[in-house]
Write an enzyme that holds these catalytic residues in place. Structure first.
Site, PDB file in Angstrom:
ATOM      1  N   GLU A 116       5.391  19.187 -24.139  1.00  0.00           N
ATOM      2  CA  GLU A 116       4.972  19.430 -22.760  1.00  0.00           C
ATOM      3  C   GLU A 116       5.530  20.752 -22.238  1.00  0.00           C
ATOM      4  O   GLU A 116       4.906  21.423 -21.412  1.00  0.00           O
ATOM      5  CB  GLU A 116       5.411  18.279 -21.856  1.00  0.00           C
ATOM      6  CG  GLU A 116       4.652  16.981 -22.068  1.00  0.00           C
ATOM      7  CD  GLU A 116       3.217  17.036 -21.532  1.00  0.00           C
ATOM      8  OE1 GLU A 116       2.858  18.031 -20.873  1.00  0.00           O
ATOM      9  OE2 GLU A 116       2.469  16.076 -21.770  1.00  0.00           O
ATOM     10  N   LYS A 144       4.512  23.060 -13.287  1.00  0.00           N
ATOM     11  CA  LYS A 144       3.833  21.860 -12.791  1.00  0.00           C
ATOM     12  C   LYS A 144       3.866  21.803 -11.270  1.00  0.00           C
ATOM     13  O   LYS A 144       2.880  21.408 -10.637  1.00  0.00           O
ATOM     14  CB  LYS A 144       4.451  20.598 -13.382  1.00  0.00           C
ATOM     15  CG  LYS A 144       3.669  19.353 -12.982  1.00  0.00           C
ATOM     16  CD  LYS A 144       3.897  18.168 -13.870  1.00  0.00           C
ATOM     17  CE  LYS A 144       2.926  17.044 -13.518  1.00  0.00           C
ATOM     18  NZ  LYS A 144       3.114  15.841 -14.334  1.00  0.00           N
ATOM     19  N   ARG A 190      -5.659  20.886 -11.161  1.00  0.00           N
ATOM     20  CA  ARG A 190      -4.619  20.091 -11.811  1.00  0.00           C
ATOM     21  C   ARG A 190      -5.041  19.630 -13.199  1.00  0.00           C
ATOM     22  O   ARG A 190      -4.196  19.283 -14.029  1.00  0.00           O
ATOM     23  CB  ARG A 190      -4.250  18.897 -10.925  1.00  0.00           C
ATOM     24  CG  ARG A 190      -3.059  18.111 -11.428  1.00  0.00           C
ATOM     25  CD  ARG A 190      -2.530  17.170 -10.373  1.00  0.00           C
ATOM     26  NE  ARG A 190      -1.463  16.321 -10.904  1.00  0.00           N
ATOM     27  CZ  ARG A 190      -0.661  15.583 -10.154  1.00  0.00           C
ATOM     28  NH1 ARG A 190      -0.795  15.593  -8.843  1.00  0.00           N
ATOM     29  NH2 ARG A 190       0.268  14.838 -10.707  1.00  0.00           N
ATOM     30  N   ASN A 223      -3.723  18.852 -18.319  1.00  0.00           N
ATOM     31  CA  ASN A 223      -4.139  17.955 -19.400  1.00  0.00           C
ATOM     32  C   ASN A 223      -4.449  18.703 -20.690  1.00  0.00           C
ATOM     33  O   ASN A 223      -5.066  18.136 -21.601  1.00  0.00           O
ATOM     34  CB  ASN A 223      -5.366  17.146 -18.973  1.00  0.00           C
ATOM     35  CG  ASN A 223      -5.028  16.098 -17.932  1.00  0.00           C
ATOM     36  OD1 ASN A 223      -4.042  15.385 -18.059  1.00  0.00           O
ATOM     37  ND2 ASN A 223      -5.827  16.019 -16.880  1.00  0.00           N
ATOM     38  N   HIS A 243      -4.347  16.914 -23.997  1.00  0.00           N
ATOM     39  CA  HIS A 243      -4.213  15.483 -23.735  1.00  0.00           C
ATOM     40  C   HIS A 243      -5.440  14.663 -24.089  1.00  0.00           C
ATOM     41  O   HIS A 243      -5.322  13.458 -24.303  1.00  0.00           O
ATOM     42  CB  HIS A 243      -3.852  15.255 -22.266  1.00  0.00           C
ATOM     43  CG  HIS A 243      -2.416  15.524 -21.954  1.00  0.00           C
ATOM     44  ND1 HIS A 243      -1.835  16.755 -22.157  1.00  0.00           N
ATOM     45  CD2 HIS A 243      -1.433  14.735 -21.473  1.00  0.00           C
ATOM     46  CE1 HIS A 243      -0.567  16.708 -21.804  1.00  0.00           C
ATOM     47  NE2 HIS A 243      -0.300  15.497 -21.387  1.00  0.00           N
ATOM     48  N   GLU A 249      -5.849  16.180  -8.197  1.00  0.00           N
ATOM     49  CA  GLU A 249      -6.636  16.539  -9.370  1.00  0.00           C
ATOM     50  C   GLU A 249      -8.115  16.714  -9.056  1.00  0.00           C
ATOM     51  O   GLU A 249      -8.993  16.186  -9.752  1.00  0.00           O
ATOM     52  CB  GLU A 249      -6.456  15.494 -10.483  1.00  0.00           C
ATOM     53  CG  GLU A 249      -6.806  16.032 -11.851  1.00  0.00           C
ATOM     54  CD  GLU A 249      -6.434  15.086 -12.980  1.00  0.00           C
ATOM     55  OE1 GLU A 249      -5.573  15.471 -13.782  1.00  0.00           O
ATOM     56  OE2 GLU A 249      -6.984  13.980 -13.048  1.00  0.00           O
ATOM     57  N   LYS A 258       1.674  11.358 -10.150  1.00  0.00           N
ATOM     58  CA  LYS A 258       0.721  10.540 -10.894  1.00  0.00           C
ATOM     59  C   LYS A 258       1.428   9.277 -11.372  1.00  0.00           C
ATOM     60  O   LYS A 258       2.535   9.332 -11.907  1.00  0.00           O
ATOM     61  CB  LYS A 258       0.191  11.298 -12.113  1.00  0.00           C
ATOM     62  CG  LYS A 258      -1.060  12.099 -11.867  1.00  0.00           C
ATOM     63  CD  LYS A 258      -1.620  12.576 -13.201  1.00  0.00           C
ATOM     64  CE  LYS A 258      -2.897  13.362 -13.034  1.00  0.00           C
ATOM     65  NZ  LYS A 258      -3.434  13.784 -14.342  1.00  0.00           N
ATOM     66  N   ARG A 283       0.809  -1.221   0.000  1.00  0.00           N
ATOM     67  CA  ARG A 283       0.000   0.000   0.000  1.00  0.00           C
ATOM     68  C   ARG A 283       0.842   1.270   0.000  1.00  0.00           C
ATOM     69  O   ARG A 283       0.370   2.338   0.374  1.00  0.00           O
ATOM     70  CB  ARG A 283      -0.986   0.005   1.168  1.00  0.00           C
ATOM     71  CG  ARG A 283      -1.994  -1.141   1.125  1.00  0.00           C
ATOM     72  CD  ARG A 283      -3.057  -0.981   2.201  1.00  0.00           C
ATOM     73  NE  ARG A 283      -4.037  -2.062   2.112  1.00  0.00           N
ATOM     74  CZ  ARG A 283      -3.932  -3.220   2.768  1.00  0.00           C
ATOM     75  NH1 ARG A 283      -2.886  -3.437   3.552  1.00  0.00           N
ATOM     76  NH2 ARG A 283      -4.869  -4.137   2.645  1.00  0.00           N
ATOM     77  N   HIS A 285       4.188  10.418 -27.512  1.00  0.00           N
ATOM     78  CA  HIS A 285       3.282  11.171 -26.652  1.00  0.00           C
ATOM     79  C   HIS A 285       3.343  12.662 -26.950  1.00  0.00           C
ATOM     80  O   HIS A 285       2.303  13.324 -27.094  1.00  0.00           O
ATOM     81  CB  HIS A 285       3.630  10.916 -25.181  1.00  0.00           C
ATOM     82  CG  HIS A 285       2.839  11.749 -24.217  1.00  0.00           C
ATOM     83  ND1 HIS A 285       1.517  11.490 -23.928  1.00  0.00           N
ATOM     84  CD2 HIS A 285       3.175  12.849 -23.509  1.00  0.00           C
ATOM     85  CE1 HIS A 285       1.080  12.388 -23.058  1.00  0.00           C
ATOM     86  NE2 HIS A 285       2.057  13.228 -22.784  1.00  0.00           N
ATOM     87  N   HIS A 312      -4.189  11.683 -26.090  1.00  0.00           N
ATOM     88  CA  HIS A 312      -4.253  10.288 -25.658  1.00  0.00           C
ATOM     89  C   HIS A 312      -5.051   9.432 -26.642  1.00  0.00           C
ATOM     90  O   HIS A 312      -4.716   8.263 -26.873  1.00  0.00           O
ATOM     91  CB  HIS A 312      -4.885  10.192 -24.269  1.00  0.00           C
ATOM     92  CG  HIS A 312      -3.954  10.564 -23.160  1.00  0.00           C
ATOM     93  ND1 HIS A 312      -4.378  10.778 -21.867  1.00  0.00           N
ATOM     94  CD2 HIS A 312      -2.613  10.749 -23.134  1.00  0.00           C
ATOM     95  CE1 HIS A 312      -3.347  11.081 -21.109  1.00  0.00           C
ATOM     96  NE2 HIS A 312      -2.261  11.084 -21.854  1.00  0.00           N
TER      97      HIS A 312
END
Length: 357
Positions: free
Chosen positions: A182, A224, A238, A242, A245, A234, A140, A118, A261, A249
């Site tokens: 980016e 960032k 946040r 994206n 994106h 998020e 992330k 965990r 990417h 994606h």
């Protein structure tokens, strides 16, 4: 940038940006650690070995694991292999995972660290521009499924990140350029000085050893860091990271991840700008600037690689979607990202048509 810069991501973790800073990795490993698993892609022995040697010199027991390159690493099967290594060596909650590689490795290693017992500490050593300015920063993590990219994951802040710009010397030029997408994104959503630097010296922006690239990396990491510190999980803000994106994606997915990417995000930003232009929040000048800045460093601004229907289906599985409602990040003027919810399908089709070569 002659001296290393340390950028704090709130009270979550620090990012070290500089040249010749791999030696700082052991200092980011928590004192209670006894052993470390260094995860790297196949073919990246040079930097991983240097990191592993430094960790051994610091008195840690070091194990190494090679994973497939690129998106092939981000699968449940590869994650299970790494869990098995951790189990075989009896890793406890004070032991550490260290990633050395690009964004797929930081995503994968972070996910494995987040889910073992965990949550065990992870330190990222990104070796691509894309990973330095995006994937390694902020916590992330994720793996892919057949249904989409990063649909399985967790938020798990690293213990620290070391961005050694010298490792970019061996990065293929096409991958460095892809990483600039980016960086440019950071200019459109928060720091217009990034755009000015790229526009003023596009060739230097794409050179691994240039002071311009060093400043671009520092500025994008700072963008960032500020956003993540304000919204680590998020909840809302946040999501601005994206930008580009949602379509990006989708382009990656329908291509079987054959499109880099950064290249997909570049196309996605132009698409988002076209959406904003059609809803009245993006001016003619700002729309044109998207194409000119991206083209200046060799990033794509057109796309005709898949049907509207295929892309729409892929976008519907985007993490920002809620029920049947598609959500996009668009600009309401430069450096002012906002959310666009449920645009009409005709608007999406028109924006995609505008990407035709």
């Amino acid at each position: 940038m002659s001296e290393p810069v340390v950028i704090a991501v709130g009270d979550l973790h620090d990012v070290v940006v500089g040249r010749g800073v791999l030696e700082r990795v052991p200092g980011l490993v928590p004192d209670a650690a006894r052993q470390v698993l260094v995860v790297r892609p196949e073919g990246l022995e040079r930097y991983a070995s240097a990191v592993a040697a430094g960790l051994r010199d610091a008195g840690l027991v070091v194990h190494e694991a090679a994973v497939p390159d690129a998106e092939r690493a981000k699968t449940s099967a590869v994650a299970a292999e790494l869990w098995a290594v951790l189990g075989q060596h009896a890793f406890t909650r004070t032991d550490v995972v260290v990633s050395v590689g690009g964004g797929t490795v930081t995503d994968l290693a972070g996910f494995v660290a987040a889910t073992w017992l965990r949550g065990v500490p992870v330190v990222h050593v990104p070796t691509t521009l894309l990973a330095m300015v995006d994937a390694a920063v902020g916590g992330k993590t994720g793996i892919n499924t057949a249904e989409g990219k990063n649909l399985v994951g967790a938020f798990h802040s690293p213990a620290g990140v070391v961005c050694d710009l010298d490792v970019l010397e061996t990065l293929p030029p096409a991958d460095l350029v892809a990483g600039l997408a980016e960086v440019v994104k950071g200019g459109f959503i928060a720091d217009p000085r990034i755009l000015e630097l790229v526009e003023g010296a596009p060739a230097d922006a794409a050179r691994w050893d240039s002071p311009v690239l060093a400043e671009l990396v520092r500025r994008k990491v700072a963008v960032k860091a500020e956003v993540v510190a304000a919204d680590p999980r998020e909840a809302f803000r946040r999501e601005v990271l994206n930008y580009g994106h949602t379509l990006g994606h989708a382009v990656e997915q329908v291509s079987g991840f054959g499109v880099r990417h950064g290249e997909a995000v570049a196309v996605g930003m132009v698409f988002a700008a076209e959406l904003g232009h059609r809803t009245g929040t993006v001016s003619d000048e700002l729309l044109a600037r998207h194409r000119s800045v991206l083209a200046a460093v060799g990033l794509p601004t057109t796309y005709d690689g898949a049907s509207f229907e295929a892309l729409l289906a892929a976008m519907a599985r985007d993490k920002k979607s809620r029920g049947s409602l598609l959500r996009f990040v668009v600009l309401d003027g430069l450096a002012n990202p906002v959310r666009l919810e449920g645009p009409d399908e005709s608007l999406l089709r028109a924006a995609l048509d505008a990407l035709a070569p």
